[in-house]
Design a protein around this motif. Structure first.
Motif, short mmCIF file in Angstrom:
data_model
loop_
_atom_site.label_atom_id
_atom_site.label_comp_id
_atom_site.label_asym_id
_atom_site.label_seq_id
_atom_site.Cartn_x
_atom_site.Cartn_y
_atom_site.Cartn_z
N LYS A 466 -3.21 5.33 4.87
CA LYS A 466 -3.00 6.69 5.37
C LYS A 466 -4.02 7.07 6.44
O LYS A 466 -3.70 7.74 7.42
N ASP A 467 -5.29 6.61 6.24
CA ASP A 467 -6.34 6.95 7.20
C ASP A 467 -6.54 5.87 8.27
O ASP A 467 -7.50 5.90 9.02
N THR A 469 -7.09 2.61 7.70
CA THR A 469 -7.81 1.43 7.23
C THR A 469 -6.87 0.25 7.05
O THR A 469 -5.77 0.39 6.51
N LYS A 540 -14.11 9.56 -3.44
CA LYS A 540 -13.20 8.86 -2.52
C LYS A 540 -12.09 8.12 -3.26
O LYS A 540 -11.40 7.28 -2.67
N ASN A 543 -8.49 7.53 -1.90
CA ASN A 543 -8.19 6.43 -0.98
C ASN A 543 -7.44 5.31 -1.67
O ASN A 543 -6.57 4.65 -1.07
N ASP A 546 -3.83 6.33 -2.01
CA ASP A 546 -3.21 6.30 -0.68
C ASP A 546 -2.95 4.87 -0.22
O ASP A 546 -1.91 4.58 0.38
#
Length: 738
Positions: A466-467, A469, A540, A543, A546
């Motif tokens: 999603k970010d 990565t 976090k 993450n 996600d």
């Protein structure tokens, strides 16, 4: 929608129990099947105000130990009756059972370990419930059965866990694991005769076995718990003891403890030359520890006197071995992917010197064998190994065959050889002997299997989370499967644990049926070192969820799986992963299997080893951590009214790692919520624990139930590979599938 915006559990309605079933997601569009009628789970009026928020916990009574609480035992029996009826009637269940057994029926060896002139290793002929331990004199000696745990209990649920020969190979320590529990009973025997010794040590847990010469051994244990609390009580007051062979446990000497720090855990090890003992102290699951050293050559004069070598819980320090007074360690101090260092234990001011510097690939393990260092690395979650001199000069690379996992490489200073296991998704583990002088690897024991590994493709892809990565993911399928196919996506994402390519007969049965298996190396694990772990824990943790959801989206967008063909699976911390992602993305998932999961994130630290997990999860008692935990806790975020996928929860009544109350409460809440019309079942095994020591017959039965359930709700045409003439599936198995 994220878990933070989900509907509170307290408003869920029991009316969903009589709702009509939705059409099954099968390829032939079969008529709808009736949804199981769940046992009614009693609700209790428990509401607590935590940091200003009212938290309902209507199924708290299910936290009680099923072995001693009749009400919980009755609930378990009722749930199992429903699950057995449903799972046993699924098309393909018998096919999976037969195929898993076929795939598991090969001779399996453990990695040999040499002591004196004797080699010790486990060997399973194929379908034995537990793997016996064998010994042979010399590399070409005749194999002799030493211990057969299959005779230890009627249900074959009593297992041989850890074992350790004495330095000269004359005696053997071994630990007994009963019914899957983390508690261990330590016993001993004479190797030459196989005769048991009188020694017996109880209440050992989270311990190694370390011989001090031939006279006795160091081990770690907790105090005996209160009656009927052994499967639930918090684990405090760990300590290291010395047991002298031939004496009762009551005479054991306490070697190391810190009564003022009850939460600390300890592990003892002894150098291969017998001179040094090391006590590693930890406070949780994080890679942070202190290190004490004991000079055993002075024990007659100073007793168990220890001195600190590393103080402060700031970094990870893992003992490799000593050469004379030089200690070699693996550490992440100033090296997020680890480095190898050495230190002179006799120096007045010990100074750590780098031997093998950190690289971009994390150091996975290291050992001293002969006069060499063998170091294994992780390259995008697959193994590679190299040989170095003791001064750190690179030697040769150990050639491995493709994307796989290499484990072992044990031995002692002065040994001419080492053994290792190499496996991959399509290749069961084979044992190889590495000659350190020539660098040549030769097979010691390789499996004779019921399929050709070349018929299967093992690939690795990378996808964006999603970010943004970049996340690695392995894909396994039959080479003749060319279009979208039902896909089983597996993940873990926690505790610095790296998932690498390994063989599983259960997974291979899914692939044989025409499905795809995918393993996503999501953040929270150890695939890329400390930064990868840190990016998926504490505040976090989202993450991780996600990353897993992004894997599912990629599989659908890229035509790996069909629009309604995605199943997800995970166990323990991975069970938490499945529960959280089902809550957050029920639209993405078609079937889910959550095994022995951590489902109540507001109370996980109240049982057995749960208090250790605060390193990864945070403290429910601290408001900032509570807010994060509350946002994704599977039990507290079930979305009433949402259309959930089919969910199968599995656990065991004797799991004292993640107590079954987690799964009980989650399943009861899921069944009570109006969360769609697909089945939401729980399967509760007896005497199976968290998974370790599980008998083969139980593993086959559970695997067949799980795969049949996931196949039913992803449209996997079970046995399709056989009907297409797949040569890897024998006729007898084809007939059983029909």
């Amino acid at each position: 929608m994220t878990a933070r915006s989900s509907v509170l559990l307290g408003i869920a309605s029991l009316l969903a129990l009589t709702a009509p079933a939705s059409p099954a997601m099968s390829k032939d569009d079969a008529l709808p099947e009736p949804r199981p009628v769940y046992p009614v789970s009693e609700r209790v009026d428990i509401v607590e105000t935590l940091f200003g928020e009212r938290i309902a916990d209507p199924f708290r009574w299910l936290e009680a130990d099923v072995r001693s609480d009749p009400r919980v035992a009755k609930w378990v029996a009722a749930q199992n009756a429903v699950s057995r009826g449903y799972l046993g009637s699924l098309p393909g269940r018998d096919w999976f059972s037969a195929r898993i057994a076929e795939l598991m029926n090969y001779e399996r060896f453990g990695i040999p370990r040499k002591f004196g002139n004797r080699y010790f290793y486990t060997r399973n002929t194929g379908l034995q419930n537990q793997s016996p331990l064998y010994v042979q004199d010399g590399l070409d000696g005749k194999r002799r059965l030493l211990l057969d745990p299959n005779a230890w209990s009627r249900d074959a649920a009593t297992a041989l866990s850890e074992w350790q020969p004495s330095p000269d190979g004359s005696k053997l320590l071994y630990m007994v694991q009963d019914g899957g529990t983390d508690w261990r009973i330590i016993r001993a025997l004479e190797v030459a005769t196989g005769e048991p010794l009188a020694d017996e040590v109880r209440w050992a847990k989270f311990t190694a076995l370390s011989w001090v010469g031939e006279e006795g051994f160091l081990y770690s244990r907790f105090p005996e718990p209160e009656k009927d609390r052994d499967f639930q009580a918090l684990n405090y007051d760990h300590a290291v003891y010395f047991h002298r062979i031939g004496t009762p446990q009551s005479e054991d000497e306490q070697v190391f403890s810190t009564p003022d720090f009850r939460e600390r855990g300890y592990n003892a090890s002894v150098s291969d030359d017998g001179r040094w003992a090391f006590i590693t102290s930890s406070t949780g699951t994080d890679a942070r520890n202190e290190l004490q050293v004991i000079d055993l050559s002075l024990r007659a004069r100073t007793g168990w006197h220890s001195r600190p070598l590393v103080s402060g819980f700031d970094h990870d320090w893992r003992v490799i071995d000593t050469v004379g007074s030089t200690l070699y360690l693996k550490t992440n101090k100033d090296a997020p992917t680890y480095r190898i260092v050495k230190v002179d234990l006799e120096a007045k001011t010990p100074k750590f010197e780098t031997v093998v510097p950190a690289r971009s690939e994390p150091i996975d393990g290291a050992s001293i064998v002969g006069d060499r260092l063998i170091v294994s690395f992780l390259k995008d979650a697959a193994s590679r190994a190299e040989v170095f001199t003791l001064d750190g000069k690179p030697g040769r690379i150990i050639e491995l065959n493709g994307l796989g996992s290499a484990t072992g490489f044990g031995g002692k200073p002065g040994d001419p050889e080492t053994f290792y296991n190499y496996a991959s998704f399509n290749q069961p583990g084979g044992i190889y002997r590495l000659d350190l002088e020539t660098g040549k690897s030769t097979p010691f024991a390789t499996p004779d299997i019921a399929f050709d590994p070349a018929d299967y493709a093992v690939d690795q892809v990378f996808y964006p989370s999603k970010d943004g990565t970049r996340i690695p993911m392995f894909l396994v399928k039959r080479k003749d499967v060319t279009g979208p196919a039902p896909t089983l996506l597996y993940g873990y994402g926690g505790f610095d644990n790296a998932l690498t390519p390994t063989f599983s007969s259960v997974r291979m049965a899914w692939v044989d049926a025409g499905g795809v298996f995918a393993l996503a190396n999501i953040r929270g694990g150890g695939e890329y070192g400390k930064a990868w772990h840190d990016a998926g824990r504490l505040h976090k943790k989202q993450n991780v969820f996600d990353d897993f959801a992004a894997a599912g989206e990629w599989l659908k967008a890229n035509g790996v799986t069909s629009e309604r063909g995605l199943a997800i699976q995970g166990g323990s911390n991975g069970g938490l992963l499945v529960g959280a992602v089902v809550n957050q993305r029920p639209d993405l998932i078609d079937a889910a299997h959550a095994a022995v999961g951590v489902m109540d994130m507001l109370r996980f630290d109240r049982w057995t080893a749960g208090r250790y997990w605060v390193d990864d999860y945070g403290y429910p008692s601290k408001e900032a951590d509570f807010r994060v935990l509350r946002s994704y806790s599977p039990y507290h975020n079930i979305r009433a009214g949402a259309d959930y996928p089919a969910v199968l929860v599995t656990t065991a009544d004797t799991d004292d790692r993640v107590v079954p109350g987690h799964s009980f409460k989650y399943a009861a809440a899921l069944q009570a919520a109006e969360a769609g019309d697909k089945p939401h079942l729980i399967r509760i095994e007896t005497r199976a624990g968290h998974g370790g020591g599980k008998p083969t017959d139980k593993a086959i039965a559970e695997g067949a139930d799980v795969l049949a359930f996931l196949a039913r709700w992803t449209g996997l045409d079970v046995g399709g590979g056989a009907s297409q003439g797949d040569p890897s599936i024998p006729t007898a198995v084809k007939e059983s599938a029909e």
